[in-house]
Design a protein around this motif. Structure first.
Motif, PDB file in Angstrom:
ATOM      1  N   ALA A  67      -8.080 -16.330 -52.418  1.00 40.22           N
ATOM      2  CA  ALA A  67      -7.319 -17.189 -51.506  1.00 40.22           C
ATOM      3  C   ALA A  67      -8.263 -17.701 -50.421  1.00 40.22           C
ATOM      4  CB  ALA A  67      -6.167 -16.409 -50.881  1.00 40.22           C
ATOM      5  N   TYR A  81      -8.388 -19.869 -46.519  1.00 40.23           N
ATOM      6  CA  TYR A  81      -7.689 -20.454 -45.371  1.00 40.23           C
ATOM      7  C   TYR A  81      -8.709 -20.963 -44.356  1.00 40.23           C
ATOM      8  CZ  TYR A  81      -3.991 -17.598 -47.373  1.00 40.23           C
ATOM      9  OH  TYR A  81      -3.112 -17.034 -48.233  1.00 40.23           O
ATOM     10  N   TRP A  90      -9.271 -21.148 -40.414  1.00 44.76           N
ATOM     11  CA  TRP A  90      -8.780 -20.632 -39.129  1.00 44.76           C
ATOM     12  C   TRP A  90      -9.349 -21.500 -38.026  1.00 44.76           C
ATOM     13  CZ3 TRP A  90      -9.183 -14.514 -39.230  1.00 44.76           C
ATOM     14  CH2 TRP A  90      -8.258 -14.033 -40.177  1.00 44.76           C
ATOM     15  N   ARG A 121     -11.377 -20.973 -28.717  1.00 42.02           N
ATOM     16  CA  ARG A 121     -12.123 -19.747 -28.400  1.00 42.02           C
ATOM     17  C   ARG A 121     -13.622 -20.008 -28.432  1.00 42.02           C
ATOM     18  NH1 ARG A 121     -10.017 -14.201 -28.854  1.00 42.02           N
ATOM     19  NH2 ARG A 121     -12.168 -13.516 -28.715  1.00 42.02           N
ATOM     20  N   ALA A 181     -13.037 -12.233 -32.351  1.00 44.35           N
ATOM     21  CA  ALA A 181     -11.798 -12.986 -32.622  1.00 44.35           C
ATOM     22  C   ALA A 181     -11.392 -12.908 -34.088  1.00 44.35           C
ATOM     23  CB  ALA A 181     -11.984 -14.444 -32.199  1.00 44.35           C
ATOM     24  N   ASP A 200     -10.669  -9.112 -35.095  1.00 41.79           N
ATOM     25  CA  ASP A 200      -9.414  -8.614 -34.515  1.00 41.79           C
ATOM     26  C   ASP A 200      -8.207  -9.176 -35.261  1.00 41.79           C
ATOM     27  OD1 ASP A 200     -10.924  -7.283 -32.681  1.00 41.79           O
ATOM     28  OD2 ASP A 200     -10.532  -8.659 -31.014  1.00 41.79           O
ATOM     29  N   ARG A 201      -8.284 -10.486 -35.537  1.00 41.80           N
ATOM     30  CA  ARG A 201      -7.178 -11.131 -36.241  1.00 41.80           C
ATOM     31  C   ARG A 201      -7.054 -10.566 -37.656  1.00 41.80           C
ATOM     32  NH1 ARG A 201      -4.212 -16.034 -36.083  1.00 41.80           N
ATOM     33  NH2 ARG A 201      -4.078 -17.077 -38.090  1.00 41.80           N
ATOM     34  N   ALA A 257      -5.566  -7.143 -37.560  1.00 47.78           N
ATOM     35  CA  ALA A 257      -4.128  -7.217 -37.292  1.00 47.78           C
ATOM     36  C   ALA A 257      -3.363  -7.599 -38.562  1.00 47.78           C
ATOM     37  CB  ALA A 257      -3.847  -8.238 -36.184  1.00 47.78           C
ATOM     38  N   LEU A 258      -3.998  -8.413 -39.408  1.00 47.08           N
ATOM     39  CA  LEU A 258      -3.333  -8.864 -40.634  1.00 47.08           C
ATOM     40  C   LEU A 258      -3.478  -7.866 -41.777  1.00 47.08           C
ATOM     41  CD1 LEU A 258      -4.234 -12.661 -40.531  1.00 47.08           C
ATOM     42  CD2 LEU A 258      -2.052 -11.575 -39.987  1.00 47.08           C
ATOM     43  N   ASP A 281       2.477 -15.617 -34.811  1.00 45.66           N
ATOM     44  CA  ASP A 281       1.498 -16.612 -35.208  1.00 45.66           C
ATOM     45  C   ASP A 281       1.894 -17.164 -36.580  1.00 45.66           C
ATOM     46  OD1 ASP A 281      -0.729 -17.818 -36.432  1.00 45.66           O
ATOM     47  OD2 ASP A 281      -2.125 -16.670 -35.212  1.00 45.66           O
ATOM     48  N   ASP A 312       0.636 -19.435 -38.530  1.00 46.79           N
ATOM     49  CA  ASP A 312      -0.414 -19.562 -39.553  1.00 46.79           C
ATOM     50  C   ASP A 312      -0.668 -18.219 -40.234  1.00 46.79           C
ATOM     51  OD1 ASP A 312      -0.846 -22.277 -39.143  1.00 46.79           O
ATOM     52  OD2 ASP A 312      -2.177 -21.886 -37.456  1.00 46.79           O
ATOM     53  N   ALA A 313      -0.677 -17.158 -39.423  1.00 47.57           N
ATOM     54  CA  ALA A 313      -0.880 -15.825 -39.984  1.00 47.57           C
ATOM     55  C   ALA A 313       0.309 -15.438 -40.864  1.00 47.57           C
ATOM     56  CB  ALA A 313      -1.058 -14.809 -38.852  1.00 47.57           C
ATOM     57  N   MET A 328       0.025 -17.001 -44.210  1.00 50.50           N
ATOM     58  CA  MET A 328      -0.997 -16.322 -44.989  1.00 50.50           C
ATOM     59  C   MET A 328      -0.443 -15.031 -45.599  1.00 50.50           C
ATOM     60  SD  MET A 328      -4.620 -15.680 -43.191  1.00 50.50           S
ATOM     61  CE  MET A 328      -5.556 -14.440 -44.058  1.00 50.50           C
ATOM     62  N   LEU A 329       0.314 -14.294 -44.806  1.00 47.55           N
ATOM     63  CA  LEU A 329       0.880 -13.026 -45.277  1.00 47.55           C
ATOM     64  C   LEU A 329       1.945 -13.277 -46.345  1.00 47.55           C
ATOM     65  CD1 LEU A 329       1.108 -11.406 -41.760  1.00 47.55           C
ATOM     66  CD2 LEU A 329      -0.344 -10.568 -43.625  1.00 47.55           C
ATOM     67  N   ALA A 337       0.202 -14.182 -49.517  1.00 46.95           N
ATOM     68  CA  ALA A 337      -0.329 -12.989 -50.193  1.00 46.95           C
ATOM     69  C   ALA A 337       0.779 -12.236 -50.925  1.00 46.95           C
ATOM     70  CB  ALA A 337      -1.014 -12.079 -49.180  1.00 46.95           C
ATOM     71  N   ARG A 367       3.503  -8.050 -38.618  1.00 52.43           N
ATOM     72  CA  ARG A 367       2.052  -8.156 -38.669  1.00 52.43           C
ATOM     73  C   ARG A 367       1.541  -9.422 -37.997  1.00 52.43           C
ATOM     74  NH1 ARG A 367      -1.457  -4.999 -40.487  1.00 52.43           N
ATOM     75  NH2 ARG A 367      -1.127  -3.540 -42.184  1.00 52.43           N
ATOM     76  N   ALA A 368       2.251 -10.530 -38.246  1.00 55.78           N
ATOM     77  CA  ALA A 368       1.827 -11.806 -37.653  1.00 55.78           C
ATOM     78  C   ALA A 368       1.969 -11.767 -36.136  1.00 55.78           C
ATOM     79  CB  ALA A 368       2.637 -12.958 -38.241  1.00 55.78           C
ATOM     80  N   LEU A 394       1.239  -9.043 -34.438  1.00 57.33           N
ATOM     81  CA  LEU A 394      -0.005  -8.362 -34.036  1.00 57.33           C
ATOM     82  C   LEU A 394      -1.146  -9.378 -33.973  1.00 57.33           C
ATOM     83  CD1 LEU A 394       0.174  -5.093 -36.179  1.00 57.33           C
ATOM     84  CD2 LEU A 394       0.596  -5.340 -33.718  1.00 57.33           C
ATOM     85  N   ALA A 395      -1.178 -10.273 -34.965  1.00 49.45           N
ATOM     86  CA  ALA A 395      -2.239 -11.299 -34.987  1.00 49.45           C
ATOM     87  C   ALA A 395      -2.101 -12.215 -33.782  1.00 49.45           C
ATOM     88  CB  ALA A 395      -2.183 -12.101 -36.289  1.00 49.45           C
ATOM     89  N   VAL A 441      -3.669 -10.761 -30.568  1.00 46.21           N
ATOM     90  CA  VAL A 441      -5.132 -10.700 -30.395  1.00 46.21           C
ATOM     91  C   VAL A 441      -5.746 -12.086 -30.268  1.00 46.21           C
ATOM     92  CG1 VAL A 441      -5.342  -8.525 -31.617  1.00 46.21           C
ATOM     93  CG2 VAL A 441      -5.659 -10.650 -32.883  1.00 46.21           C
TER      94      VAL A 441
END
Lengths: 347, 387
Positions: free
Chosen positions: A61, A63, A65, A70, A103, A106-107, A110-111, B307, B309-310, B313-314, B317, B379-380, B382-383, B386
């Motif tokens: 996959a 993506y 970002w 930042r 950045a 961390d992201r 988190a994912l 988020d 976008d996150a 993505m999740l 997946a 989860r998103a 959490l993203a 950060v």
């Protein structure tokens, strides 16, 4: 995945190693160009496409970002401010410290991801960061700002290979980027004109060029940011009596560029601030090591001493062109011990 | 894969595929005079008649195009230039702030390069245009070139009071364009009862092929062409007619119209179940535009402190294809002008998710989404923290 050959092969090796890999391309420019011009710059739509096609070839996959804000705050603005303060920053190092292993990491964590894999040429095993086997392409210097915690979630699959081997492997894998030229210079200054970029951001700031031996004004400059310690060319000086003159120091308060003879460039001692230890702590309060003071520079045997939060480094072989703002990276053989930002230098 | 992105493009209907298939080997340009040309032309004209019948216009009022973007460009720029050329005082384009980029950017381009002046209509928090703001914008109709308001919104699904708006424009003697790309298919779009003068539709949002579209252009309404050439379509649109595309497009429209009542009932029930499942999994979700009439398949969510976008993505997946709903260039989502227009603040707009269902959606799609959305949002979030 920048769209270059290194990150594509790094991703391929991570896939081969059995990891669950996702490709991420970083959009770092606020106004990306659509096509590359030569080998300069990055983050064009063409680079994003190259990265996407590499991910397609690997079956992972992919993506994009958007980290442009930042990146501008932490890397570009920092770069400009450092030059404005008379220092010589290394933006790649800052990008690793603040973007790729901060950045992005961390992201990603988190994912639910465990690590960031990059195409940097360096080795990392059991927390030890080592130079690449390809010394010409080694990037351990720009990774030495990473903390033990950051490195614990990093993977550099290319460290055991030369660049030629990486290119050959890319070709063997059918990756279209196999022959793509290496990127050079600073990605956010695609025309390579750093002085022009800084002049646009900082404005012209005329000042004197002073000879260190005589204290005489030997010329004028349009902005001290256009000069780097150790620079000889382009000084445009009269009255130097035919002796070659080098930039010795940039004095931001008086806006003076100080020049002098080559032997005055030799630095035997320096002070570093904000030390980072690859293993999380210094080996001892005082230790022998080898020190590298700029990217792709040579190393010198050195003795490092810790004083509270600062690091005094004595270079056994004095080095030229040591600029405040650059990093001093300390090695034990080819293993990184740690790094600090050069604050002051002395003969 | 669970496909919840029908508003981006919906799968080709089997009847459309068959109709295209039947025409692909045909030789003959529909504009040629020989027998082969005439036979191809017959296919195109039959398709035109079926589109005309489906949307309440005469066959001569159907112009084939390449799709929604072309139709919107032609509708807005073509109408603006024709009206302004006829009377240079007509410089205003009146439009809603929630238009698709194909309308919005065309209008902005005309403002930047061609002397247009943009007048923005007021919308309520669901995205519905206030008819009184259209009356206000038309107070001096002699200065207005056109009105453009979309029939239904592509991001949040809100359906506009299009008949009422069109009647106001007609009352003031100002022509109106509508982008009905999302509305055509799920809604009863009938120009025999609605006074719009120019309407854009596209094939691939209703089960026809990508690259097909039509502009419904009332007889007597003058447009300046955007594509110049052979003048195949009423001297307004040039380009070789796409016989197979027209056949596939018309077959899809026929099927959609015939099955509309059943499909809408089924899809809107699925959509309501999806909204219920998401609400149960994420109690603080905001369902955008829920109070307004909206497209049966569209559910637009705002997850606070998330988020988007996150989240995409999740979900990706987990095998779920959805969208943030906003425009996307080279993979980077741009902030949604639609959400900004309805007063959603930027931090909340970042947590947007559009799920759009269509003819091939199933209970299973809804169940699968309901099963993973809670964890994915967590989860998103959490993203987002950060960032």
């Amino acid at each position: 995945m920048s769209g270059g050959v290194d990150s594509a092969v790094a991703a391929a090796r991570a896939v081969d190693a059995g990891h669950d890999v996702t490709g991420v391309h970083l959009a770092l420019s606020r106004v990306p160009a659509s096509t590359r011009s030569g080998a300069r710059g990055c983050c064009t739509a063409e680079d994003a496409r190259d990265a996407r096609r590499a991910a397609d070839a690997l079956g992972i996959a992919f993506y994009v970002w958007d980290l442009a804000e930042r990146f501008h705050a932490d890397v570009v603005d920092d770069f400009v401010a450092e030059y404005g303060a008379g220092r010589t920053p290394n933006p790649c190092l800052r990008c690793n410290e603040r973007i790729k292993f901060a950045a992005v990491l961390d992201r990603a964590r988190a994912l639910g991801y465990d690590a960031v894999v990059t195409g940097h040429h360096a080795r990392l095993h059991g927390g030890a960061l080592r130079r690449s086997v390809d010394s010409a392409k080694d990037q351990s210097y720009v990774l030495a700002v990473c903390t033990a915690e950051q490195l614990a979630h990093a993977m550099f699959p290319l460290g055991e290979s030369t660049k030629d081997e990486v290119r050959a492997e890319a070709a063997r894998r059918g990756l279209a980027v196999a022959a793509k030229p290496d990127s050079h210079d600073i990605c956010f200054i695609p025309d390579g004109d750093t002085a022009g970029f800084l002049r646009r951001r900082l404005g012209a700031a005329p000042g004197d060029v002073v000879d260190d031996e005589t204290d005489a004004v030997v010329g004028r400059h349009d902005g001290a940011f256009a000069y780097t310690v150790g620079q000889r060319r382009g000084l445009g000086l009269a009255h130097t009596g035919g002796r070659p003159r080098y930039v010795l120091a940039i004095e931001p308060v008086s806006n003076v560029v100080r020049v002098g003879a080559a032997d005055r460039l030799d630095v035997g001692r320096l002070t570093g601030v904000h030390p980072v230890w690859t293993t999380g702590r210094p080996p001892s309060a005082s230790f022998d090591c080898s020190a590298q003071v700029r990217a792709h520079g040579s190393t010198s045997r050195a003795t490092a001493r810790l004083h509270r939060d600062a690091l005094d480094v004595t270079l056994h072989n004095p080095q030229r062109g040591v600029a405040p703002g650059q990093a001093v990276v300390l090695y034990d053989g080819d293993t990184v011990i740690g790094s600090a930002t050069i604050d002051s230098t002395d003969a | 894969m669970h496909y919840l992105d029908h508003a981006a493009t919906t799968p080709l209907l089997p009847v459309a595929r068959a109709a295209i298939d039947a025409e692909l080997d045909r030789v003959g340009n529909p504009s040629s005079v020989h027998a082969a040309g005439r036979a191809a032309r017959a296919v195109v004209e039959s398709a035109r008649e079926r589109l005309a019948a489906a949307f309440g216009v005469d066959p001569i009022e159907v112009l084939f195009t390449s799709g929604g973007t072309e139709g919107d460009n032609l509708g807005v720029a073509g109408l603006f230039r024709a009206r302004r050329d006829a009377d240079p005082l007509r410089t205003r384009i009146v439009l809603s702030p929630t238009e698709h980029h194909a309308v919005d950017d065309t209008a902005r381009w005309l403002a930047a390069h061609d002397g247009a002046e943009l007048v923005w209509l007021a919308v309520d928090p669901t995205g519905r245009v206030d008819p009184e703001s259209l009356r206000a914008a038309l107070r001096d109709p002699s200065a207005v070139a056109l009105v453009s308001v979309m029939w239904a919104n592509n991001e949040i699904g809100t359906v506009q009071p299009i008949a009422e708006l069109a009647a106001i424009a007609r009352e003031h003697g100002v022509p109106m364009h509508t982008d009905a790309v999302q509305a055509a298919g799920p809604l009863h779009v009938d120009l025999s009862t609605v006074d719009v003068d120019v309407m854009t539709i596209t094939g691939h949002k209703l089960g026809g092929p990508v690259g097909t579209g039509a502009l419904m252009l009332r007889r007597g309404v003058v447009l300046q062409p955007v594509l110049h050439g052979g003048g195949q379509e009423r001297q307004v649109r040039s380009g070789t007619l796409d016989t197979a595309g027209a056949a596939g497009f018309a077959a899809a429209v026929d099927a959609v119209v015939a099955g509309r009542a059943d499909t809408v009932a089924r899809v809107s029930a699925l959509r309501d179940r999806l909204v219920g499942a998401v609400r149960q999994a994420v109690p603080d979700v905001i369902v955008t535009g829920e109070a307004a009439p909206r497209l049966p398949g569209t559910a637009h969510f705002l997850f606070p402190e998330c988020d988007g976008d996150a989240l995409l993505m999740l979900l990706d997946a987990a095998g779920i294809a959805a969208s943030t709903g906003a425009a996307c260039s080279s993979g980077v989502t741009e902030p949604s002008h639609v959400l900004a227009a309805i007063g959603v603040e930027e931090s909340l707009a970042r947590g947007a998710l559009r799920c759009s269902l269509g003819w091939s959606s199933t209970d299973d799609d809804v169940a699968a989404t309901g099963a993973v959305i809670g964890g994915a949002v967590q989860r998103a979030r959490l993203a987002a923290a950060v960032r």
